[in-house]
Design an enzyme around this catalytic site. Structure first.
Site, short mmCIF file in Angstrom:
data_model
loop_
_atom_site.label_atom_id
_atom_site.label_comp_id
_atom_site.label_asym_id
_atom_site.label_seq_id
_atom_site.Cartn_x
_atom_site.Cartn_y
_atom_site.Cartn_z
CG HIS A 5 -37.91 -36.04 -3.32
ND1 HIS A 5 -39.10 -36.21 -3.99
CD2 HIS A 5 -37.10 -35.37 -4.20
CE1 HIS A 5 -39.05 -35.67 -5.17
NE2 HIS A 5 -37.83 -35.15 -5.35
CG HIS A 8 -37.47 -39.29 -6.67
ND1 HIS A 8 -36.67 -38.51 -5.87
CD2 HIS A 8 -37.36 -38.79 -7.92
CE1 HIS A 8 -36.09 -37.57 -6.61
NE2 HIS A 8 -36.48 -37.71 -7.86
CB VAL A 145 -45.25 -35.81 -4.54
CG1 VAL A 145 -45.30 -36.03 -3.03
CG2 VAL A 145 -45.81 -37.03 -5.28
NE ARG A 156 -30.89 -28.69 -9.74
CZ ARG A 156 -31.14 -29.44 -10.81
NH1 ARG A 156 -32.38 -29.88 -11.03
NH2 ARG A 156 -30.17 -29.77 -11.65
#
Length: 254
Positions: A5, A8, A145, A156
């Site tokens: 996401h 990352h 973030v 998750r």
């Protein structure tokens, strides 16, 4: 661990600013999951992940058998940093993290490694491992973030229903409330913890912990203590069946 996401991808972009060659590892590590945790259903979509990694030069996505060869019996023991927060709730988790990260550093060699602050305890443990084992690695932390509404980005989050996602906003609301109170002069650990609990308790299915701890040692403060040094407020709870974590570092995060 994949299911990439924006959090990352922010780490990858930060790596690009600090290195000439960027490697991203994508590996759902079995040794950091407990027997009743979500290893089997953890989201995996390597093809999609690779497509999003335009700022990386190399994606390292090994098979489990490559990272844990036949006869594997060596692990990295973690000390007191794993004694609080998630440690008691996830036995063996941080040993699994420390072991696989040490393996990764052994494969890569001298490097700069970027980890997100969302798993604050993990970041602290990885830094300790690098220091204690004299690994030729510089560790960089990167701020959490968040979505526009404050929810911390997490793989998750994909498990959450619409209602559960709305409830999950209680984590960041509670943390922001405590952070604002600290900025306004509140130093009582119990009051700060109470502000977080007040927001999390009504929305959580269960709470593993809401803890105010020393930001370096991770030792919790008693509710009666006055915060006179760096402190982290950390949460782990379940919204429905999904375990979420979040934190703020008082005096640093807003």
């Amino acid at each position: 661990m994949g299911a990439l996401h924006e959090g990352h991808l922010a780490l990858v972009r930060h790596a690009r600013k600090n290195a000439d060659f960027v490697i991203v590892s994508v590996f759902v590590n079995p040794t950091q999951f407990g027997p009743n945790e979500d290893f089997a259903r953890y989201p995996r979509d390597l093809e999609s992940d690779v497509g999003r990694l335009r700022d990386a030069d190399l994606v390292f996505a090994p098979e489990v058998s490559a990272m844990y060869p036949p006869g594997n019996e060596t692990c990295v023991k973690v000390g007191s940093l794993a004694s609080h927060l998630c440690g008691p709730h996830r036995p063996g988790h941080f040993e699994g993290v420390a072991t696989v990260v040490t393996k990764l550093f052994g494969i890569v060699g001298p490097c700069t490694a970027v980890f997100g602050n969302k798993d604050y305890q993990q970041l602290a443990i990885v830094r300790r491992v690098v220091t204690d084992l004299f690994l030729p690695v510089t560790i960089l932390g990167y701020p959490i973030v968040r979505e526009a509404d404050g929810l911390a980005r997490s793989s998750r989050n994909a498990y959450l229903s619409s209602d559960e996602r709305t409830r999950a906003l209680g984590l960041s609301r509670g943390l922001f409330s405590a952070s604002h109170a600290f900025a306004s002069g509140e130093r009582r650990a119990g009051v700060l913890r109470g502000l977080v609990l007040g927001a999390v308790t009504p929305v959580a299915t269960s709470i593993d912990y809401v803890t105010v701890a020393n930001a370096d040692s991770l030792v919790p403060f008693d509710d009666a203590a006055d915060i006179r040094e760096r402190a982290v407020i950390a949460i782990a709870c379940r919204i429905g069946q999904t375990r979420l974590i979040d934190n703020v570092v008082l005096g640093e995060d807003t």
